[in-house]
Design a protein around this motif. Structure first.
Motif, mmCIF file in Angstrom:
data_model
loop_
_atom_site.group_PDB
_atom_site.id
_atom_site.type_symbol
_atom_site.label_atom_id
_atom_site.label_comp_id
_atom_site.label_asym_id
_atom_site.label_seq_id
_atom_site.Cartn_x
_atom_site.Cartn_y
_atom_site.Cartn_z
ATOM 1 N N PHE A 104 0.885 -1.232 -0.178
ATOM 2 C CA PHE A 104 -0.194 -0.014 0.004
ATOM 3 C C PHE A 104 0.932 1.211 -0.037
ATOM 4 O O PHE A 104 2.099 0.884 0.499
ATOM 5 N N ARG A 105 0.207 2.308 -0.393
ATOM 6 C CA ARG A 105 1.406 3.642 -0.470
ATOM 7 C C ARG A 105 0.356 4.891 0.143
ATOM 8 O O ARG A 105 -0.767 4.750 -0.284
ATOM 9 N N GLN A 106 1.035 5.882 0.722
ATOM 10 C CA GLN A 106 0.133 7.164 1.142
ATOM 11 C C GLN A 106 1.151 8.230 0.572
ATOM 12 O O GLN A 106 2.349 8.346 1.306
ATOM 13 N N ALA A 107 0.746 9.117 -0.435
ATOM 14 C CA ALA A 107 1.470 10.140 -0.589
ATOM 15 C C ALA A 107 0.873 11.251 0.069
ATOM 16 O O ALA A 107 -0.310 11.221 0.745
ATOM 17 N N PRO A 108 1.557 12.196 0.327
ATOM 18 C CA PRO A 108 1.051 13.423 1.398
ATOM 19 C C PRO A 108 -0.233 14.004 0.707
ATOM 20 O O PRO A 108 -0.229 14.524 -0.154
ATOM 21 N N GLY A 109 -1.058 14.092 1.784
ATOM 22 C CA GLY A 109 -2.298 14.611 1.573
ATOM 23 C C GLY A 109 -3.320 13.883 0.862
ATOM 24 O O GLY A 109 -4.455 14.338 0.581
ATOM 25 N N LYS A 110 -2.900 12.475 0.752
ATOM 26 C CA LYS A 110 -3.776 11.739 0.077
ATOM 27 C C LYS A 110 -3.938 10.447 1.056
ATOM 28 O O LYS A 110 -3.336 10.148 1.676
ATOM 29 N N GLU A 111 -4.994 9.782 0.337
ATOM 30 C CA GLU A 111 -5.611 8.571 1.432
ATOM 31 C C GLU A 111 -4.637 7.515 0.937
ATOM 32 O O GLU A 111 -4.294 7.438 -0.140
ATOM 33 N N ARG A 112 -4.230 6.460 1.941
ATOM 34 C CA ARG A 112 -3.594 5.276 1.515
ATOM 35 C C ARG A 112 -4.368 4.374 0.510
ATOM 36 O O ARG A 112 -5.694 4.243 0.592
ATOM 37 N N GLU A 113 -3.685 3.913 -0.285
ATOM 38 C CA GLU A 113 -4.220 3.106 -1.436
ATOM 39 C C GLU A 113 -3.499 1.730 -1.794
ATOM 40 O O GLU A 113 -2.300 1.545 -1.460
ATOM 41 N N GLY A 114 -4.266 0.888 -2.003
ATOM 42 C CA GLY A 114 -3.604 -0.313 -2.422
ATOM 43 C C GLY A 114 -3.100 -0.540 -3.783
ATOM 44 O O GLY A 114 -3.379 0.081 -4.560
ATOM 45 N N VAL A 115 -1.940 -0.940 -3.748
ATOM 46 C CA VAL A 115 -0.853 -0.997 -4.949
ATOM 47 C C VAL A 115 -0.981 -2.312 -5.683
ATOM 48 O O VAL A 115 -1.210 -2.563 -6.925
ATOM 49 N N SER A 116 -0.624 -3.456 -4.641
ATOM 50 C CA SER A 116 -0.647 -4.660 -5.319
ATOM 51 C C SER A 116 -0.511 -5.673 -4.053
ATOM 52 O O SER A 116 -0.267 -5.298 -2.969
ATOM 53 N N CYS A 117 -0.764 -6.864 -4.433
ATOM 54 C CA CYS A 117 -0.565 -8.020 -3.550
ATOM 55 C C CYS A 117 -0.624 -9.318 -4.114
ATOM 56 O O CYS A 117 -0.764 -9.357 -5.185
ATOM 57 N N ILE A 118 -0.169 -10.304 -3.247
ATOM 58 C CA ILE A 118 -0.008 -11.678 -3.702
ATOM 59 C C ILE A 118 -0.412 -12.470 -2.608
ATOM 60 O O ILE A 118 -0.263 -12.480 -1.478
ATOM 61 N N SER A 119 -0.993 -13.601 -2.994
ATOM 62 C CA SER A 119 -1.476 -14.720 -2.166
ATOM 63 C C SER A 119 -0.486 -15.750 -2.243
ATOM 64 O O SER A 119 0.177 -16.273 -2.989
ATOM 65 N N SER A 120 -0.003 -15.940 -0.808
ATOM 66 C CA SER A 120 0.949 -17.152 -0.496
ATOM 67 C C SER A 120 0.695 -18.439 -0.853
ATOM 68 O O SER A 120 1.376 -19.220 -1.135
#
Length: 125
Positions: free
Chosen positions: A37-53
């Motif tokens: 996940f990532r959060q830029a200044p002044g923005k909401e946290r967002e999902g970027v990528s994920c992987i199922s183990s």
């Protein structure tokens, strides 16, 4: 106790690459998917990528498709996010988290105690 440690962030020029690592401990790795996940200044946290183990399913946000690649080394309980062709808009604090589900189309949001500390990624223009 779920523990996740993200590392590998830094300062890079636009068009460059970075590889983030997420080392997981304190839980059975195969029981969870791992998300970035990532959060830029002044923005909401967002999902970027994920992987199922469990089955290796992956998800990418449209903003990073074709540029980021997620992978998992289950023997090391570590997930990587290879980021290429970086853009200034990729600048953010990147977090990894243990999540309950990840597929090619959606993922579960982490619970409060399943987040790791973030690593700063700064892309200069």
């Amino acid at each position: 106790e779920v523990q996740l440690q993200a590392s590998g962030g830094g300062l890079v020029q636009a068009g460059g690459s970075l590889r983030l690592s997420c080392a997981a401990s304190g839980f059975t790795f195969d029981d969870y998917a791992i998300g970035w996940f990532r959060q830029a200044p002044g923005k909401e946290r967002e999902g970027v990528s994920c992987i199922s183990s469990s089955d290796g399913s992956t998800y990418y946000d449209n903003s990073v498709k074709g540029r980021f690649t997620i992978s998992s080394d289950n023997a090391k309980n570590t997930v990587y996010l290879q980021m290429s062709s970086l853009k200034p808009e990729d600048t953010a604090v990147y977090y990894c988290a243990a999540i309950g589900f990840c597929s090619g189309s959606y993922f579960y949001w982490p619970t409060r105690d399943h987040w790791g500390k973030g690593t700063q990624v700064t892309v200069s223009s």
